[in-house]
Write an enzyme that holds these catalytic residues in place. Structure first.
Site, mmCIF file in Angstrom:
data_model
loop_
_atom_site.group_PDB
_atom_site.id
_atom_site.type_symbol
_atom_site.label_atom_id
_atom_site.label_comp_id
_atom_site.label_asym_id
_atom_site.label_seq_id
_atom_site.Cartn_x
_atom_site.Cartn_y
_atom_site.Cartn_z
ATOM 1 N NE ARG A 32 -8.366 -7.552 0.855
ATOM 2 C CZ ARG A 32 -7.310 -6.769 0.993
ATOM 3 N NH1 ARG A 32 -7.079 -5.798 0.142
ATOM 4 N NH2 ARG A 32 -6.475 -6.969 1.982
ATOM 5 C CB THR A 49 2.245 -1.298 4.313
ATOM 6 O OG1 THR A 49 3.397 -1.715 5.019
ATOM 7 C CG2 THR A 49 2.226 0.207 4.204
ATOM 8 N N GLY A 84 -9.745 -3.553 1.650
ATOM 9 C CA GLY A 84 -8.582 -3.706 2.511
ATOM 10 C C GLY A 84 -8.602 -2.672 3.623
ATOM 11 C CG ASP A 85 -4.985 -2.266 5.801
ATOM 12 O OD1 ASP A 85 -4.932 -2.559 4.589
ATOM 13 O OD2 ASP A 85 -3.976 -2.009 6.481
ATOM 14 C CB THR A 138 -0.775 0.073 1.347
ATOM 15 O OG1 THR A 138 -1.425 -1.152 1.571
ATOM 16 C CG2 THR A 138 -1.752 1.206 1.390
ATOM 17 N N GLY A 195 -3.857 -6.364 4.943
ATOM 18 C CA GLY A 195 -4.908 -5.538 5.522
ATOM 19 C C GLY A 195 -5.819 -6.296 6.464
HETATM 20 N N1 GLY Z 1 -2.687 -3.218 3.129
HETATM 21 C C1 GLY Z 1 -3.171 -3.376 1.827
HETATM 22 C C2 GLY Z 1 -4.319 -4.270 1.715
HETATM 23 O O1 GLY Z 1 -4.369 -5.262 2.428
HETATM 24 O O2 GLY Z 1 -5.185 -4.012 0.927
#
Ligand code: GLY
Length: 294
Positions: free
Chosen positions: A184, A207, A186-187, A157, A210
């Site tokens: 999906r 990063t 992500g975080d 990320t 997530g």
């Molecule tokens: N940290 C990036 C994701 O999992 O989307």
């Protein structure tokens, strides 16, 4: 003044640094840096050239948080926009909402005239087609998606944390992980998981996987630890120890970035190697460093 980005955002470091030096508002600094990162077609974890979901669609998550007001703007699972961070910025600026996803985010992007384009570059498409060829079929997708976990080293990320000396802000942009299940999130789209900024205490961003940061609410946990008086190092350590308590589901690596309001930074990884860029007033130029693996 402080600037902390990770390696996936390296293309945005010069412009973000310059914007901070000329006194641009913090959200501008983040948006400028992340837009450059989104345009970097060599970096495959976000924006143009980002890796697609298993249907071959590049789906983007991005968000910004203003630590002065704790206003946020996020977009998730957004397709066809060159700069998801700018759409996220306008969610923050124009809407009573904090997050838009999928078709709603795209509708809003079109309404504000955000730049559209095809993000799937020939390199990313060839990699996806090769994966499809090896898989033979993507049905049943819910079983096969576990196999995409093996693309672990590619789950990155772009993150940026910045301070003007008084306030802090945080931002992210990513395409998630290669060949993920469509839809999906992500975080990076989820405030408190992938990043958080509160000018009273500090800022944090995660990063890599997530799912880990979502389950542990990691970014918010780091900032709350800073607020309780923990150092950036202690806050990262606590967050990583908490993630390590997870026993089921997808267990993989996470890198935690923390910046306190005094400008102390710390970047710790649960295992995977990661680089970051750091600049604070008094340094000639941003400096590349390696995350400490715990
Ligand atoms: N940290 C990036 C994701 O999992 O989307």
């Amino acid at each position: 003044m402080f600037l902390l980005t990770n390696s996936a955002a390296r293309a945005g470091v010069p412009a973000g640094h310059a914007a901070l030096l000329r006194g641009a508002p913090l959200l501008d600094v983040l948006e400028i840096a992340l837009r450059e990162a989104e345009s970097d077609r060599e970096e495959r974890s976000l924006g143009l050239g980002g890796r697609p979901n298993f249907l071959g669609q590049v789906e983007l998550d991005a968000s910004l948080m203003d630590g002065a007001t704790r206003r946020t703007g996020s977009v998730g699972a957004l397709q066809g926009f060159l700069h998801p961070v700018s759409v996220a910025r306008q969610v923050l600026e124009r809407l009573p909402h904090e997050i838009l996803v999928g078709e709603g985010a795209a509708l809003f992007g079109r309404e504000i005239g955000a730049e559209t384009g095809n993000l799937l570059t020939p390199e990313s498409e060839a990699e996806w087609r090769e994966w499809l060829r090896r898989e033979g079929s993507i049905e049943p997708a819910s079983a096969r998606v576990w196999r995409t976990v093996s693309f672990g080293s590619q789950r990155d990320t772009a993150i940026v944390l910045a301070s003007d000396g008084t306030h802090l802000a945080s931002g992210t942009s990513t395409c998630g992980w290669p060949f993920k299940y469509p839809g999906r999130l992500g975080d990076s789209a989820l405030i408190g998981s992938g990043h958080y900024a509160d000018s009273r205490a500090g800022a944090a961003a995660c990063t890599h996987t997530g799912e880990m940061a979502i389950r542990a609410g990691t970014a918010r946990a780091v900032v709350l630890a800073l607020q309780r008086g923990r150092s950036a190092e202690e806050a990262c350590q606590e967050a990583i120890e908490d993630v390590r308590q997870l026993r089921t589901g997808l267990l993989s690596d996470l890198i935690v970035h923390a910046l306190d309001r005094a400008g102390n930074c710390c970047v710790r990884s649960t295992g995977i190697e990661g680089g970051y860029w750091w600049w604070s007033r008094g340094m000639n130029a941003p400096e590349e460093r390696a995350a400490i693996v715990m």
